[in-house]
Design an enzyme around this catalytic site. Structure first.
Site, mmCIF file in Angstrom:
data_model
loop_
_atom_site.group_PDB
_atom_site.id
_atom_site.type_symbol
_atom_site.label_atom_id
_atom_site.label_comp_id
_atom_site.label_asym_id
_atom_site.label_seq_id
_atom_site.Cartn_x
_atom_site.Cartn_y
_atom_site.Cartn_z
ATOM 1 N N ASP A 8 0.861 -1.186 0.000
ATOM 2 C CA ASP A 8 0.000 0.000 0.000
ATOM 3 C C ASP A 8 0.902 1.241 0.000
ATOM 4 O OD1 ASP A 8 0.948 0.205 2.587
ATOM 5 O OD2 ASP A 8 -1.033 0.210 3.537
ATOM 6 N N HIS A 133 7.918 -31.429 9.351
ATOM 7 C CA HIS A 133 7.219 -30.180 9.039
ATOM 8 C C HIS A 133 6.241 -30.360 7.876
ATOM 9 C CE1 HIS A 133 9.855 -28.348 11.872
ATOM 10 N NE2 HIS A 133 10.916 -28.766 11.204
HETATM 11 C C1 RB5 Z 1 -2.074 2.402 6.604
HETATM 12 O O1 RB5 Z 1 -2.159 3.575 7.336
HETATM 13 C C2 RB5 Z 1 -1.850 1.208 7.527
HETATM 14 O O2 RB5 Z 1 -2.996 0.963 8.271
HETATM 15 C C3 RB5 Z 1 -1.435 -0.006 6.738
HETATM 16 O O3 RB5 Z 1 -0.292 0.285 6.005
HETATM 17 C C4 RB5 Z 1 -1.106 -1.266 7.531
HETATM 18 O O4 RB5 Z 1 -0.205 -0.979 8.558
HETATM 19 C C5 RB5 Z 1 -2.227 -2.099 7.948
HETATM 20 O O5 RB5 Z 1 -2.070 -3.178 8.524
#
Ligand code: RB5
Length: 148
Positions: A8, A133
């Site tokens: 992201d 495993h």
């Molecule tokens: C984004 O602000 C943040 O929530 C995301 O990058 C992540 O850490 C979520 O788990």
């Protein structure tokens, strides 16, 4: 080795740096986004990477968000994916040796970039040990089969 990578906005800069590093080392890297620092939703990219792994189109996946938690939760929803959130090399090595993890999750707000690269290299260069495993990984796979 072919690798899918996704992040992201919080992981965008790490994704770019890790992608460039791995490409320079000879890995084939498939970038599933995001492609800017604009705020976005981590499940989109974690799912996209996980599906590349699940389909067999790539050998391993790398997912990055702020903590690594959101992307690991998401990736583990995709059948056949075993995503491991790793904050050190020991976890990365054991994720491969014991869990046969096929996706690594890292948190760009948790560890430094050079450390993240070292953790990812450990992950990519460590093999599954098999043996006892194997049975445990099969038990995880049985849960995947319940979803069908
Ligand atoms: C984004 O602000 C943040 O929530 C995301 O990058 C992540 O850490 C979520 O788990």
């Amino acid at each position: 080795m072919k690798i899918a990578i996704g992040s992201d906005h919080a992981g965008f800069e790490y994704k770019e740096a890790i992608k460039n590093h791995l490409t320079s080392k000879g890995y084939e890297v498939l970038d599933k986004g995001t492609f800017s620092k604009e705020s976005t939703d981590y499940p989109i990219y974690a799912k996209a990477v996980a599906e590349e792994v699940s389909s067999g189109n790539v050998d391993k996946g790398i997912v990055i968000c702020g903590t690594g938690i959101g992307v690991s939760i998401t990736a583990n929803k995709v059948p056949g994916v075993r995503a491991a959130l790793c904050t050190n090399e020991f976890m990365a090595r054991l994720a491969r040796q014991h869990n046969d993890a096929n996706v690594i999750a890292v948190g760009a707000r948790v560890i430094g970039l050079e450390h993240a690269i070292a953790i990812i290299e450990t992950f990519l260069n460590t093999s599954f040990e098999g043996g006892r495993h194997e049975r445990r990984v099969h038990l995880i796979e049985e849960i995947d089969n319940l979803k069908c």
